[in-house]
Design an enzyme around this catalytic site. Structure first.
Site, PDB file in Angstrom:
ATOM      1  N   ILE A 180     114.352  63.709  -6.650  1.00  0.00           N
ATOM      2  CA  ILE A 180     113.688  62.551  -7.352  1.00  0.00           C
ATOM      3  C   ILE A 180     112.946  61.549  -6.329  1.00  0.00           C
ATOM      4  CG2 ILE A 180     115.756  61.157  -7.543  1.00  0.00           C
ATOM      5  CD1 ILE A 180     114.754  60.826 -10.669  1.00  0.00           C
ATOM      6  N   TYR A 210     132.931  61.883 -13.986  1.00  0.00           N
ATOM      7  CA  TYR A 210     132.325  63.095 -13.210  1.00  0.00           C
ATOM      8  C   TYR A 210     133.157  64.123 -13.462  1.00  0.00           C
ATOM      9  CZ  TYR A 210     131.473  65.333  -8.484  1.00  0.00           C
ATOM     10  OH  TYR A 210     130.981  66.077  -7.618  1.00  0.00           O
ATOM     11  N   LYS A 255     131.752  67.744 -14.795  1.00  0.00           N
ATOM     12  CA  LYS A 255     131.856  69.190 -14.059  1.00  0.00           C
ATOM     13  C   LYS A 255     132.661  70.136 -14.752  1.00  0.00           C
ATOM     14  CE  LYS A 255     129.698  68.076 -10.124  1.00  0.00           C
ATOM     15  NZ  LYS A 255     128.487  68.731  -9.920  1.00  0.00           N
TER      16      LYS A 255
HETATM   17  P1  NAD Z   1     124.054  63.284  -3.211  1.00  0.00           P
HETATM   18  O1  NAD Z   1     124.485  61.954  -4.086  1.00  0.00           O
HETATM   19  O2  NAD Z   1     124.480  63.092  -1.554  1.00  0.00           O
HETATM   20  O3  NAD Z   1     122.567  63.916  -3.390  1.00  0.00           O
HETATM   21  C1  NAD Z   1     122.249  64.185  -4.782  1.00  0.00           C
HETATM   22  C2  NAD Z   1     120.822  64.198  -4.653  1.00  0.00           C
HETATM   23  O4  NAD Z   1     120.460  64.380  -5.902  1.00  0.00           O
HETATM   24  C3  NAD Z   1     120.105  63.087  -4.098  1.00  0.00           C
HETATM   25  O5  NAD Z   1     119.176  63.201  -3.254  1.00  0.00           O
HETATM   26  C4  NAD Z   1     119.484  62.349  -5.245  1.00  0.00           C
HETATM   27  O6  NAD Z   1     118.359  61.775  -4.965  1.00  0.00           O
HETATM   28  C5  NAD Z   1     119.365  63.679  -6.018  1.00  0.00           C
HETATM   29  N1  NAD Z   1     118.943  63.217  -7.624  1.00  0.00           N
HETATM   30  C6  NAD Z   1     119.576  62.289  -8.153  1.00  0.00           C
HETATM   31  N2  NAD Z   1     119.021  62.397  -9.489  1.00  0.00           N
HETATM   32  C7  NAD Z   1     118.165  63.319  -9.543  1.00  0.00           C
HETATM   33  C8  NAD Z   1     117.244  63.856 -10.558  1.00  0.00           C
HETATM   34  N3  NAD Z   1     117.403  63.180 -11.882  1.00  0.00           N
HETATM   35  N4  NAD Z   1     116.566  64.888 -10.301  1.00  0.00           N
HETATM   36  C9  NAD Z   1     116.504  65.358  -9.192  1.00  0.00           C
HETATM   37  N5  NAD Z   1     117.173  64.805  -8.033  1.00  0.00           N
HETATM   38  C10 NAD Z   1     118.175  64.024  -8.428  1.00  0.00           C
HETATM   39  O7  NAD Z   1     125.270  64.345  -3.575  1.00  0.00           O
HETATM   40  P2  NAD Z   1     125.732  65.550  -2.607  1.00  0.00           P
HETATM   41  O8  NAD Z   1     127.088  64.959  -1.842  1.00  0.00           O
HETATM   42  O9  NAD Z   1     124.772  66.252  -1.915  1.00  0.00           O
HETATM   43  O10 NAD Z   1     126.193  66.559  -3.811  1.00  0.00           O
HETATM   44  C11 NAD Z   1     125.587  67.652  -3.997  1.00  0.00           C
HETATM   45  C12 NAD Z   1     126.364  68.528  -5.393  1.00  0.00           C
HETATM   46  O11 NAD Z   1     127.526  68.730  -4.581  1.00  0.00           O
HETATM   47  C13 NAD Z   1     126.626  67.621  -6.547  1.00  0.00           C
HETATM   48  O12 NAD Z   1     126.589  68.411  -7.746  1.00  0.00           O
HETATM   49  C14 NAD Z   1     128.122  67.267  -6.306  1.00  0.00           C
HETATM   50  O13 NAD Z   1     128.746  66.930  -7.463  1.00  0.00           O
HETATM   51  C15 NAD Z   1     128.594  68.239  -5.400  1.00  0.00           C
HETATM   52  N6  NAD Z   1     129.765  68.020  -4.575  1.00  0.00           N
HETATM   53  C16 NAD Z   1     129.864  67.148  -3.728  1.00  0.00           C
HETATM   54  C17 NAD Z   1     131.041  66.906  -2.919  1.00  0.00           C
HETATM   55  C18 NAD Z   1     130.868  65.809  -1.840  1.00  0.00           C
HETATM   56  O14 NAD Z   1     131.892  65.529  -1.293  1.00  0.00           O
HETATM   57  N7  NAD Z   1     129.772  65.521  -1.459  1.00  0.00           N
HETATM   58  C19 NAD Z   1     132.270  67.298  -3.487  1.00  0.00           C
HETATM   59  C20 NAD Z   1     132.220  67.989  -4.637  1.00  0.00           C
HETATM   60  C21 NAD Z   1     131.193  68.360  -5.272  1.00  0.00           C
END
Ligand code: NAD
Length: 314
Positions: free
Chosen positions: A35, A141, A145
């Site tokens: 986005i 959250y 999930k």
């Molecule tokens: P993040 O918040 O850094 O990145 C999420 C990205 O999604 C951002 O770039 C944001 O701009 C984009 N986004 C938000 N809304 C959107 C939309 N409507 N359409 C398209 N893009 C959109 O998150 P992350 O840390 O990179 O996590 C990625 C995935 O991994 C997520 O599903 C998260 O739940 C999962 N996860 C992450 C962690 C962690 O520690 N980072 C741990 C467990 C699970």
């Protein structure tokens, strides 16, 4: 050759995973989308601005690029989700449902969607949390999930969608800033240490949580997606583990490089979230089903971050 769409490519995970996928499958075969607009090397390849809530546009992007695989990473994370629960539920669920529905209609080859240790809750066994056990998440959250995991299994069983998933622990990377989770402190400490600032930790000493260095998370993701479908026996989401540590452990590891790092502990609302999550995870199913092995322990991760991060923040 498969063509891959990464949704949420600009985030902490996506910005590294997308570059790795491009290295493996070729720049032209990996379309990044988000986005928000991309920065750094991500902008060098094909990029589409895409809101995953917009199912029509998602379908157009998939058709336009002849996409056969989706990595759907866009989500609202745990700490931000508690501030905007309605929106977090909508984005995390509607986004996934749009992707699953499209995968079914267009017969995509594979879908990847990450779950999290946030699916566990206060009733879950805390040490070496098993793959199957009580799951009573108490964050929006975690609820999203857990519901997402059930939908993935449903689409696999009822419609044959080859969707694969990992329950990531807290991810620690130095290339992109984290997006508002409960384990973000373990990224922040490296920046504060190198900038010579005092580190304020939002979790209390003794808060053990499962964690993983980003190169391990990327390897696990690609290993799972490359595995034969028959080996992927868990179709909700796999437990995945590498390291488990508390704030004082990472402080000690960082002080081996920057001995005068000053630290104060100031727990906030994220402490309650951390307290509801496991201390460590049993990921034996991932290890036996498709051969998962991690490479980084805490000190090896710390040394690697201090080797590379200084050049990025100069
Ligand atoms: P993040 O918040 O850094 O990145 C999420 C990205 O999604 C951002 O770039 C944001 O701009 C984009 N986004 C938000 N809304 C959107 C939309 N409507 N359409 C398209 N893009 C959109 O998150 P992350 O840390 O990179 O996590 C990625 C995935 O991994 C997520 O599903 C998260 O739940 C999962 N996860 C992450 C962690 C962690 O520690 N980072 C741990 C467990 C699970």
């Amino acid at each position: 050759m498969d063509k891959i769409l990464v949704i949420g490519a600009c985030g902490q995970l996506g910005s590294e995973l997308t570059l790795e996928l491009r290295k493996i499958y070729g720049e032209a075969n990996v379309i990044a989308s988000d986005i928000n607009l991309p920065k750094n090397e991500l902008a060098d390849g094909v990029f589409e601005t895409l809101d995953v809530m917009d199912a029509r546009r998602l379908g157009e992007v998939v058709d336009h690029h002849n996409i056969t695989q989706i990595y759907h990473l866009a989500a609202i994370l745990s700490a931000v989700g508690e501030k905007k629960p309605d929106f977090a539920w909508r984005l995390n669920m509607e986004g996934l449902m749009n992707v699953l529905q499209l995968a079914k209609e267009k017969k995509l080859h594979k879908v990847y969607w990450p779950s999290s240790i946030a699916v566990f809750g206060p009733g879950t066994p805390k040490q070496l949390t098993p793959q199957d056990c009580v799951m009573d998440p108490n964050t929006v959250y975690g609820i999203s999930k857990l519901a997402g995991e059930r939908w993935c299994q449903y689409y696999f069983e009822k419609f044959g969608v080859d969707v694969r998933s990992l329950r990531y622990p807290g991810l620690i990377g130095y290339k992109a800033l984290p997006g508002g989770g409960t384990t973000d402190y373990a990224v922040d400490i490296f920046y504060k240490a190198l900038e010579g600032e005092r580190f304020e930790c939002f979790l209390e000493k003794g808060s053990y949580l499962p964690m993983m260095y980003m190169p391990d998370a990327i390897k696990a993701t690609i290993d799972l997606m490359e595995s034969d479908a028959a080996k992927v026996k868990v179709r909700s989401s796999y437990n995945l583990a590498a390291i488990s540590f508390a704030p004082e452990d990472v402080v000690e590891s960082v002080r081996q490089h920057i001995p005068d790092l000053e630290v104060i502990y100031k727990p906030d609302f994220r402490q309650t979230i951390a307290d509801s999550w496991p201390d460590s995870i049993d990921d034996s199913r991932a290890r036996s089903d498709w051969g998962w092995q991690h490479a980084f322990d805490l000190d090896k991760m710390t040394a690697d971050i201090f080797k590379h991060l200084p050049a990025l923040i100069e």
